[in-house]
Write a protein that holds these residues in place. Structure first.
Motif, PDB file in Angstrom:
ATOM      1  N   LYS A 122       6.290   3.266  19.292  1.00 26.19           N
ATOM      2  CA  LYS A 122       5.348   3.701  18.685  1.00 26.19           C
ATOM      3  C   LYS A 122       5.282   5.092  18.398  1.00 26.19           C
ATOM      4  N   THR A 123       6.052   5.892  19.234  1.00 25.25           N
ATOM      5  CA  THR A 123       6.448   7.367  18.770  1.00 25.25           C
ATOM      6  C   THR A 123       7.122   7.295  17.662  1.00 25.25           C
ATOM      7  N   ASN A 124       8.347   6.557  17.508  1.00 20.83           N
ATOM      8  CA  ASN A 124       9.353   6.170  16.370  1.00 20.83           C
ATOM      9  C   ASN A 124       8.495   5.902  15.175  1.00 20.83           C
ATOM     10  N   ASN A 125       7.672   4.963  15.400  1.00 24.54           N
ATOM     11  CA  ASN A 125       6.810   4.435  14.122  1.00 24.54           C
ATOM     12  C   ASN A 125       6.177   5.641  13.429  1.00 24.54           C
ATOM     13  N   LYS A 126       5.432   6.313  14.330  1.00 29.47           N
ATOM     14  CA  LYS A 126       4.576   7.553  13.752  1.00 29.47           C
ATOM     15  C   LYS A 126       5.568   8.445  13.059  1.00 29.47           C
ATOM     16  N   THR A 127       6.778   8.810  13.763  1.00 26.56           N
ATOM     17  CA  THR A 127       7.714   9.724  13.275  1.00 26.56           C
ATOM     18  C   THR A 127       8.284   9.201  11.881  1.00 26.56           C
ATOM     19  N   CYS A 128       8.465   7.834  11.769  1.00 24.49           N
ATOM     20  CA  CYS A 128       9.089   7.250  10.498  1.00 24.49           C
ATOM     21  C   CYS A 128       8.051   7.410   9.388  1.00 24.49           C
ATOM     22  N   GLY A 129       6.743   7.217   9.906  1.00 28.40           N
ATOM     23  CA  GLY A 129       5.647   7.339   8.803  1.00 28.40           C
ATOM     24  C   GLY A 129       5.502   8.583   8.252  1.00 28.40           C
ATOM     25  N   ALA A 130       5.962   9.558   8.967  1.00 29.20           N
ATOM     26  CA  ALA A 130       5.603  11.075   8.713  1.00 29.20           C
ATOM     27  C   ALA A 130       6.780  11.599   7.824  1.00 29.20           C
ATOM     28  N   ILE A 131       8.048  11.304   8.291  1.00 26.61           N
ATOM     29  CA  ILE A 131       8.956  11.857   7.681  1.00 26.61           C
ATOM     30  C   ILE A 131       9.793  10.972   6.652  1.00 26.61           C
ATOM     31  N   GLY A 132       9.435   9.641   6.477  1.00 18.85           N
ATOM     32  CA  GLY A 132       9.975   8.900   5.561  1.00 18.85           C
ATOM     33  C   GLY A 132      11.297   8.559   5.337  1.00 18.85           C
ATOM     34  N   SER A 133      12.022   8.480   4.313  1.00 19.35           N
ATOM     35  CA  SER A 133      13.420   7.827   4.221  1.00 19.35           C
ATOM     36  C   SER A 133      14.272   8.379   4.996  1.00 19.35           C
ATOM     37  N   ILE A 134      14.219   9.462   5.442  1.00 20.54           N
ATOM     38  CA  ILE A 134      15.157  10.489   6.093  1.00 20.54           C
ATOM     39  C   ILE A 134      15.275  10.048   7.738  1.00 20.54           C
ATOM     40  N   TYR A 135      14.181   9.094   7.958  1.00 26.97           N
ATOM     41  CA  TYR A 135      14.178   8.446   9.287  1.00 26.97           C
ATOM     42  C   TYR A 135      15.304   7.462   9.484  1.00 26.97           C
ATOM     43  N   ALA A 136      16.010   7.023   8.302  1.00 29.58           N
ATOM     44  CA  ALA A 136      17.116   6.194   8.305  1.00 29.58           C
ATOM     45  C   ALA A 136      18.088   6.563   9.293  1.00 29.58           C
ATOM     46  N   ASN A 137      18.444   8.029   9.363  1.00 28.05           N
ATOM     47  CA  ASN A 137      19.641   8.546   9.962  1.00 28.05           C
ATOM     48  C   ASN A 137      19.265   8.374  11.585  1.00 28.05           C
ATOM     49  N   GLN A 138      17.846   8.308  12.103  1.00 31.49           N
ATOM     50  CA  GLN A 138      17.545   8.223  13.511  1.00 31.49           C
ATOM     51  C   GLN A 138      17.650   6.548  13.753  1.00 31.49           C
TER      52      GLN A 138
END
Length: 415
Positions: free
Chosen positions: A30-46
């Motif tokens: 759930k935390t990762n989902n919120k992070t992805c929603g907030a930072i967008g495509s840069i989440y690909a690195n994570q």
């Protein structure tokens, strides 16, 4: 914390199915989902750092749920541990859908995502969905692949047949038993079909013919649904499908020969069944398009059986006779002259859509079945327009008369 959980799982996979661990995993996802929603495509690195771990967790929970259901029967889906594992699976699906939704260059280029993301998820997610019993299939799988099609479009054209194979038949079996079961799967399924039709249309003709027929049958089934949002979706998909077919010469004639006559009959059946008056505008749109297609000789293949047809038979003449006979059989109270006048109007190329709608509506109100009913649904579009015009007139009046507007409603153009 994720690394610790994975290290424990490498030593003993049973640690993954401990309720405390599952809840911890859900929290992390759930935390990762919120992070992805907030930072967008840069989440690909994570995501790259634990993507395969996530799929392995999904696989473990899928296998454990399937084994429990096999041992204890379908009722096992209600067990506390099974429900918690399913919650974790759903969070994985939501995270992946969020990542696809937010993906984009340069960190997550569509081509790179299509090549790196799709192949690894096909068996753990699609295969699991296909193999599972109906009650264990998560509608979030349909949402995920709808997002994949909408976002990656032509980049996943070659994967669409495999995706459809995993989702299509097993979901159809769930939702066509009746009009009530699995409402969420029902809505998500037709959203998926619509996405494929809009973004990967060519893929519909790269699947086996029996699957193509299933696609058309499912759209017709949606159109006949008694729930308005499903029937509206079915009508919209059919309209978009016909438009796409019309723009694709290499598939158009084969499609018309196999499906056009049946589709005209199906739209007529839905329009005259008295349960779908709210869809009248789209019924008219579809019928006008299909009749005019035939009248303009854009259907070059015969819609009739050439073995039994009279010499020189043409599609417009055949369709006139066919629809006339169909209406006389279905509505015995109609006279031949009424039917002839109505059918003649259906082929009138000078009629625009409003005139065509009026022609259809006049005919429906003539039917005995409609004459004793409330037919306001047939005038839905006109009623909405009238209400909108009245609201706009009232608003204009309030602006024109000093003192009627509150200070908060006044827009100062100098500010």
């Amino acid at each position: 914390r994720w690394k610790v959980i994975m290290e424990q799982a490498n030593t003993n996979v049973e640690s993954l199915v401990a309720p405390v661990t599952i809840k911890e995993i859900i929290k992390i996802l759930k935390t990762n989902n919120k992070t992805c929603g907030a930072i967008g495509s840069i989440y690909a690195n994570q995501l790259q750092t634990f993507f395969m771990d996530v799929l392995n967790v999904y696989k473990v929970y899928s296998e454990r749920i399937s084994a429990t259901v096999a041992q204890q029967g379908p009722g096992a889906t209600q067990l506390s541990l099974v429900r918690t594992m399913r919650s974790a699976k759903k969070e994985i699906l939501r995270l992946l859908a969020m990542f696809i939704e937010k993906s984009g260059p340069p960190e997550a280029d569509p081509q790179a995502v299509a090549q790196g993301f799709i192949p690894p998820v096909l068996d753990p997610i699609l295969g699991d969905y296909q193999r599972n019993i109906a009650n264990s299939r998560d509608p979030e799988v349909l949402t995920l692949f709808t997002t994949v099609v909408e976002k990656l479009k032509g980049h996943i054209l070659s994967d669409v047949p495999r995706i459809m194979e995993g989702l299509f038949e097993c979901t159809l079996q769930m939702i066509t038993v009746n009009f009530e079961d699995y409402p969420e799967h029902r809505i998500r399924f037709f959203e998926f079909i619509r996405a494929v039709n809009l973004h990967c249309f060519q893929a519909l003709f790269n699947i086996p013919p029996e699957h193509q027929k299933l696609v058309v049958d499912s759209v017709v089934w949606a159109m006949k649904h008694t729930e308005r949002n499903i029937s509206d979706t079915g009508l919209n998909i059919l309209n978009e499908l016909l438009q796409n077919v019309g723009k694709t010469p290499n598939v158009a004639q084969g499609f018309y020969q196999q499906y056009l006559l049946a589709l005209i009959q199906d739209v007529f059946a839905v329009m005259t069944d008295r349960l779908h008056k709210s869809g009248f505008k789209m019924h008219a749109t579809l019928l006008q398009y299909m009749f005019h297609l035939v009248q303009m000789n854009q259907v070059t293949v015969p819609l009739f059986d050439t073995q039994t047809a009279p010499v020189g038979q043409s599609n417009p003449v055949f369709l006139r006779d066919h629809i006339s006979n169909l209406l006389i059989q279905s509505f015995p109270n109609l006279t031949r002259s009424q039917v002839s006048k109505f059918v003649q109007g259906m082929f009138d190329l000078k009629m625009d859509l409003p005139s065509f709608k009026t022609h259809l509506r006049d005919f429906l109100i003539e039917l005995k079945e409609f004459s004793v009913e409330d037919n306001s649904g047939l005038f839905g579009e006109e009623d909405e327009m009238q209400k909108r015009q009245q609201a706009e007139a009232q608003e204009a009046h309030r602006f024109a008369v000093p003192g009627l507007l509150k200070p908060s409603e006044i827009v100062d153009e100098d500010l």
